[in-house]
Design an enzyme around this catalytic site. Structure first.
Site, PDB file in Angstrom:
ATOM      1  N   LYS A 133       9.626   1.133  66.306  1.00  0.00           N
ATOM      2  CA  LYS A 133      10.550   1.430  65.220  1.00  0.00           C
ATOM      3  C   LYS A 133       9.861   2.346  64.225  1.00  0.00           C
ATOM      4  O   LYS A 133       8.782   2.028  63.715  1.00  0.00           O
ATOM      5  CB  LYS A 133      10.947   0.119  64.547  1.00  0.00           C
ATOM      6  N   GLY A 143      18.688   2.076  63.173  1.00  0.00           N
ATOM      7  CA  GLY A 143      18.945   0.955  62.263  1.00  0.00           C
ATOM      8  C   GLY A 143      18.998   1.426  60.840  1.00  0.00           C
ATOM      9  O   GLY A 143      18.943   2.631  60.563  1.00  0.00           O
ATOM     10  N   GLY A 144      19.120   0.506  59.936  1.00  0.00           N
ATOM     11  CA  GLY A 144      19.226   0.840  58.525  1.00  0.00           C
ATOM     12  C   GLY A 144      17.992   1.552  58.004  1.00  0.00           C
ATOM     13  O   GLY A 144      18.071   2.366  57.098  1.00  0.00           O
ATOM     14  N   PHE A 145      16.841   1.273  58.594  1.00  0.00           N
ATOM     15  CA  PHE A 145      15.612   1.829  58.047  1.00  0.00           C
ATOM     16  C   PHE A 145      14.946   2.857  58.949  1.00  0.00           C
ATOM     17  O   PHE A 145      13.836   3.258  58.705  1.00  0.00           O
ATOM     18  CB  PHE A 145      14.621   0.706  57.762  1.00  0.00           C
ATOM     19  N   SER A 194      14.766   4.844  63.200  1.00  0.00           N
ATOM     20  CA  SER A 194      15.181   4.841  64.603  1.00  0.00           C
ATOM     21  C   SER A 194      14.235   3.993  65.433  1.00  0.00           C
ATOM     22  O   SER A 194      13.079   3.792  65.073  1.00  0.00           O
ATOM     23  CB  SER A 194      15.149   6.259  65.149  1.00  0.00           C
ATOM     24  N   ASP A 243      19.240 -11.150  55.895  1.00  0.00           N
ATOM     25  CA  ASP A 243      20.081 -10.133  56.529  1.00  0.00           C
ATOM     26  C   ASP A 243      20.440 -10.535  57.956  1.00  0.00           C
ATOM     27  O   ASP A 243      20.275  -9.765  58.896  1.00  0.00           O
ATOM     28  CB  ASP A 243      19.375  -8.770  56.508  1.00  0.00           C
TER      29      ASP A 243
END
Ligand SMILES: *[C@@H]1O[C@H](CO)[C@@H](O)[C@H](O)[C@H]1NC(C)=O
Ligand SMILES: *[C@@H]1O[C@H](CO)[C@@H](O)[C@H](O)[C@H]1NC(C)=O
Ligand SMILES: *[C@@H]1O[C@H](CO)[C@@H](O)[C@H](O)[C@H]1NC(C)=O
Ligand SMILES: *[C@@H]1O[C@H](CO)[C@@H](O)[C@H](O)[C@H]1NC(C)=O
Ligand SMILES: *[C@@H]1O[C@H](CO)[C@@H](O)[C@H](O)[C@H]1NC(C)=O
Ligand SMILES: *[C@@H]1O[C@H](CO)[C@@H](O)[C@H](O)[C@H]1NC(C)=O
Ligand SMILES: *[C@@H]1O[C@H](CO)[C@@H](O)[C@H](O)[C@H]1NC(C)=O
Ligand SMILES: *[C@@H]1O[C@H](CO)[C@@H](O)[C@H](O)[C@H]1NC(C)=O
Ligand SMILES: *[C@@H]1O[C@H](CO)[C@@H](O)[C@H](O)[C@H]1NC(C)=O
Ligand SMILES: *[C@@H]1O[C@H](CO)[C@@H](O)[C@H](O)[C@H]1NC(C)=O
Length: 849
Positions: A560, A541-543, A545, A656
């Site tokens: 995460k 993801g954006g921030f 794995s 988001d």
């Protein structure tokens, strides 16, 4: 592997398309509406006879009635596992005449709900006139007790009444005379009859709530000794209550435009359901205007305190170590509270009464015995009888409080939900609930606190004895604060987090684990082993794995790992704070977290079917979803967002919303994920500074104008809705220029009045439901209005999606028009975006990443 996936998908598809399949199966048999004796039927789920109902329940029909409009079926009704079956009557509606279609039937009467049967049970219409239900081993479960009467047969009338009739067509026995928890149009509830609600949605046995007609008209109460009433109509001019088209006597009901029924729900609500859009939806909650959110006996369970629909326990804020009540389940506050120390009758000296001012109780105005006396006498009356668990006390005239007489005192032998009446809206005013507790500390600590304070609540001390001064001391400390419970939980969480951050590694961990209902703190080593050294990567993801893992109890989890520092730190705290404290079926649950040196990890529930983006742009992957699944996903997201925006103690804006942040569980329930960017806002806070957040392509146009409200989420949701319906990405670079942007196609097609062209053509089921899909696109257009004040709130959207409210039709399809700056309408949360100019241009132009 591919083959297996296709196979699984085919199964999934067929279960979603169950409606059309059940129409096929029902066509094979021509059901009768009358049966003559002798006859018998066996509860056997042969394929040809099975009709799947809501929640996976199964109907095995015996008699069927109604071809155009309301339709009734009587037969065996079994839960999904097939281990619990009742003989009963169900209601549904046929779509058009001659349509052998039975979808989403609902149970409205049953013979044996307290005594379910199993498969191979038999229903016999015997020669002697009796209708008998027996288990396969012959044990008698239920009978109509008509043995010896002249019965000719059994029929299901067009009103849904199951009737045993005689040779002259006269009724000998009918199901309308033995109601369970529902009423059908034309059905009467007379004196001596009552509706008993089911225990719960899954347990059909009768629970403790009753609705009956008596000398005071219609009354609803919870069975107890004595019963405690929470609603009474108060008019005795009707000999019976009759459900007519448009009314239940003095209660008004929207006219029936199709099948309709009234159901007395397990939670005590009395709801009218109406057939709409292939299923039953609630059209009105009849008792709500009189009873209110908090006025239902079990709304917050036993000893729960209800405050504006939120549940908590009785709190003793002045003296924290003396907590008399604790939540039965932290994650489900509505299950109520239990006593920390039970009441021992042989030691009544240690009983005290907690004095809860500014509270009320649903039964305060009920038929319970009232005695006229002062507050002190009321207290001693309750204290002197061990079966009294609480007393309700109020003065009708405040002047009586000076005389200590003429108050109303009601004793309760069982305590259900208590109402927080701080805003004094529920008469009788100034009611005090006195709850009995077992005080185990009184004697050991009496010397230390005996002189500490004098009671402010004792306006007269005429009757005070040594034991009542003990009581008053305890009473002193007792105020309760339900909201404070929620807020303090969040604060507690914040404090703990701060301590964690300040603490060094060696103090890692233990205290947070002790807080039930909050996310668990895991050590890095533990997570490493649970994820097999982070070997199974689920995504990026954006921030950071996401890895698959398994808890020690076998539950699958998603872990995460956040990478980076600055922004990550913020988002880590935001996620733990926000998700840890809220729970909703349409929000991904945070199970735990890890904070170790540079590692920041979050542990979530595992979502078997991944993120939505894999499903909506998958035309080629043969994974495209049928209409029902898409509609449900849209509704799920709306519910999750409505909860974030309106139902939490803080307003939470997600910022988001995009398909990557919508996850699907094994049953394809959609849940909103990734609160890393969300912003927590105090409910009374009117504006907040924030930097630009979100993902290009999903950003609302008002980011240009620097007036930001929760409606930015509504806009992003509108985009996601469109993507789901059209089965493509918002921006698709592989298309020719004029088709790259979904919104420009939307505008063009709306002008041409050809929205149906946009519906996902890779899926046959979508084409069958093209009209519904177009209606849904119009709702999406509403969400995409460039003037954010014209967009609906998420809670309104939920109502629209449920078919309860009609959508707005006066829409502007020019979505790209920059929004108007001066619309700082009152009532909107306003957030000022700083640094807009410097951040906006690159992202707005670059399209999705
Ligand atoms: C009904 O449900 C059962 C059990 O879930 C399933 O095996 C059966 O295939 C379903 N029937 C139809 C017609 O969908
Ligand atoms: C309907 O009634 C007829 C005649 O009584 C009988 O033959 C038939 O089996 C019945 N149909 C069903 C589905 O029970
Ligand atoms: C029901 O009866 C059928 C045959 O009549 C038998 O095969 C089946 O095992 C029975 N089911 C149960 C649960 O007894
Ligand atoms: C029996 O009564 C119903 C109405 O109660 C009527 O519709 C039906 O025609 C009657 N049948 C006979 C055989 O009289
Ligand atoms: C269903 O509810 C009844 C009545 O409350 C209760 O006695 C029974 O144990 C419940 N059954 C299950 C399976 O929970
Ligand atoms: C109920 O009344 C309305 C008009 O008030 C009518 O349109 C509708 O058909 C009636 N429904 C039934 C089931 O009779
Ligand atoms: C009860 O409510 C009144 C206002 O209605 C308020 O002044 C008072 O402080 C409240 N008492 C408690 C103990 O909260
Ligand atoms: C205590 O209360 C119960 C139930 O209200 C009542 O039956 C009993 O008589 C009372 N006992 C005394 C001693 O008053
Ligand atoms: C409730 O109590 C307050 C103060 O205790 C008093 O001012 C008020 O008049 C009371 N209300 C009623 C309706 O008695
Ligand atoms: C969706 O989840 C179910 C349940 O875990 C699983 O059987 C199925 O394979 C999943 N579908 C896909 C395409 O991953």
């Amino acid at each position: 592997m591919d083959v297996k996936q296709r196979l699984l998908y085919a199964i999934f598809l067929s279960s979603l398309l169950l409606s059309s399949m059940s129409s096929l199966t029902a066509q094979k048999e021509n059901y009768n509406s009358t049966a003559y004796l002798p006859a018998s039927w066996i509860n056997q789920a042969s394929e040809s006879l099975m009709i799947n109902s809501t929640g996976g329940n199964i109907v095995i029909p015996i008699l069927l009635r109604g071809s155009d409009g309301p339709r009734y079926v009587c037969g065996f009704y079994c839960n999904m596992e097939g281990n619990q079956c009742v003989f009963g009557v169900l209601i549904s509606q046929s779509r058009r005449s001659n349509d052998e279609y039975l979808q989403s039937p609902e149970l409205v009467w049953s013979a044996n709900r307290n005594n379910p049967v199993h498969s191979n049970a038999t229903l016999q219409l015997r020669q002697d006139g009796d209708l008998v239900l027996a288990n396969s081993d012959g044990t008698l479960i239920w009978s109509s007790h008509t043995r010896g009467k002249l019965v000719s047969g059994l029929k299901l009338t067009k009103m849904g009444n199951l009737v045993l009739f005689g040779p002259k067509n006269e009724s000998i026995w009918e199901s309308f005379d033995h109601p369970t928890d529902s009423l059908l149009l034309g059905q009467k509830l007379g004196p001596g009859q009552k509706l008993r609600a089911s225990d719960s949605a899954t347990n059909w046995s009768q629970g403790r709530l009753s609705l009956a007609v008596g000398s005071n008209g219609l009354s609803a109460y919870i069975e107890s000794d004595p019963p405690q009433r929470y609603y009474v109509s108060g008019t005795n001019s009707y000999p019976f209550y009759e459900f007519r088209n448009g009314s239940l006597n003095d209660l008004t009901i929207p006219p029936a435009s199709g099948a309709q029924f009234i159901k007395f729900e397990p939670d005590g609500h009395l709801k009218v359901y109406q057939w709409r859009d292939m299923r039953f939806v609630e059209v009105i909650d009849l008792l709500d205007p009189y009873v209110g959110d908090c006025g239902y006996p079990m709304v917050c369970g036993n000893y729960g305190v209800c405050s504006k629909g939120q549940c908590g326990c009785i709190e003793t804020t002045n003296d924290q170590e003396k907590s008399y009540f604790s939540q039965i389940n932290f994650r489900q506050p509505n299950l109520g509270c239990s006593r920390v120390t039970p009441i021992f009758c042989d030691d009544s000296r240690d009983h005290t009464l907690l004095e809860l001012t500014n509270t009320s109780y649903f039964a305060v105005d009920s038929s319970l015995d009232k005695a006229n006396m002062g507050m002190e006498d009321c207290k001693s009356k309750c204290l002197s009888n061990c079966s009294c668990k609480a007393a309700l006390f109020y003065y009708t005239d405040q002047r009586d409080s000076v005389l200590e007489s003429n108050g109303n005192c009601l004793l309760l032998n069982e305590v259900f939900s208590i109402i927080n009446n701080e805003d004094n809206i529920r008469p009788p005013y100034n009611t005090t609930v006195l709850v009995k507790v077992q005080d185990v500390y009184v004697h050991s600590s009496s010397s230390s606190s005996s002189s500490s304070s004098s009671s402010s609540s004792s306006s007269s001390s005429s009757s005070s004895s040594s034991s009542s001064s003990d009581i008053k001391q305890t009473i002193l400390g007792c105020t309760f604060a339900v909201l404070a419970c929620v807020v303090s939980l969040i604060c507690y969480c914040l404090i703990l987090l701060r301590r964690i951050l300040e603490d060094s590694e060696e103090t890692e961990g233990h205290f947070l684990n002790q807080l039930p209902g909050m996310p668990t703190r895991y050590s890095y080593e533990k997570l490493k082993s649970m994820t097999e050294d982070f070997s199974k990567k689920l995504g990026q993801g954006g921030f950071g794995s996401v890895y698959e893992g398994v808890l020690s109890d076998g539950t699958k989890i998603a872990v995460k790992c956040l990478d980076g520092s600055g922004q990550v730190k913020d988002s880590f705290l935001a996620e733990v704070q926000i998700i840890g404290s809220i729970h909703h079926v349409n929000l991904v649950k945070l199970i735990g977290f890890c904070f170790h040196k540079l590692h920041r990890l979050l542990v979530y529930e595992y979502m078997a079917n991944g993120s939505l983006d894999k499903w909506i742009c998958g035309g080629k992957n043969s994974q495209s979803l049928p209409w029902n699944a898409r509609r449900r996903i849209i509704t799920d997201i709306a519910k999750g967002l409505a909860y974030l925006h309106e139902d939490c103690s803080h307003k939470i804006i997600h910022f988001d919303i995009k398909p990557q942040n919508i996850l699907l569980d094994q049953n394809f329930n959609a849940k909103v994920a990734d609160f890393g960017l969300s912003k927590l806002v105090e409910k009374d806070q009117s504006r907040v500074n924030t930097r630009m957040r979100g993902t290009p392509g999903y950003l609302a146009p008002e980011w240009l104008s620097s007036v930001i409200t929760e409606k930015v989420d509504v806009y992003s949701f509108g985009i996601v809705m469109l993507e789901i319906i059209c089965g493509r990405k918002n921006v698709d670079w592989s298309k020719i220029e004029e088709d790259k942007h979904l919104l420009s196609i939307f505008k063009r097609k709306a002008e041409e009045e050809r929205l149906q062209d946009m519906v996902d053509k890779n899926n046959l089921d979508m084409l069958i439901h093209v009209q519904e899909a177009v209606e849904m696109m119009e709702i999406a257009a509403w969400c995409l209005q460039s003037d954010f004040t014209k967009r609906p709130s998420m809670s309104l959207l939920v109502k629209v999606l449920d078919g309860l409210v009609a959508p707005e039709t006066n829409l502007d399809y020019d979505f790209t028009k920059p929004s108007v700056v001066e619309t700082r309408a009152a009532g909107h949360l306003v957030i000022e975006a700083d640094n807009i100019a410097s951040q906006l241009l690159p992202s707005a132009l670059s399209g999705p990443r």
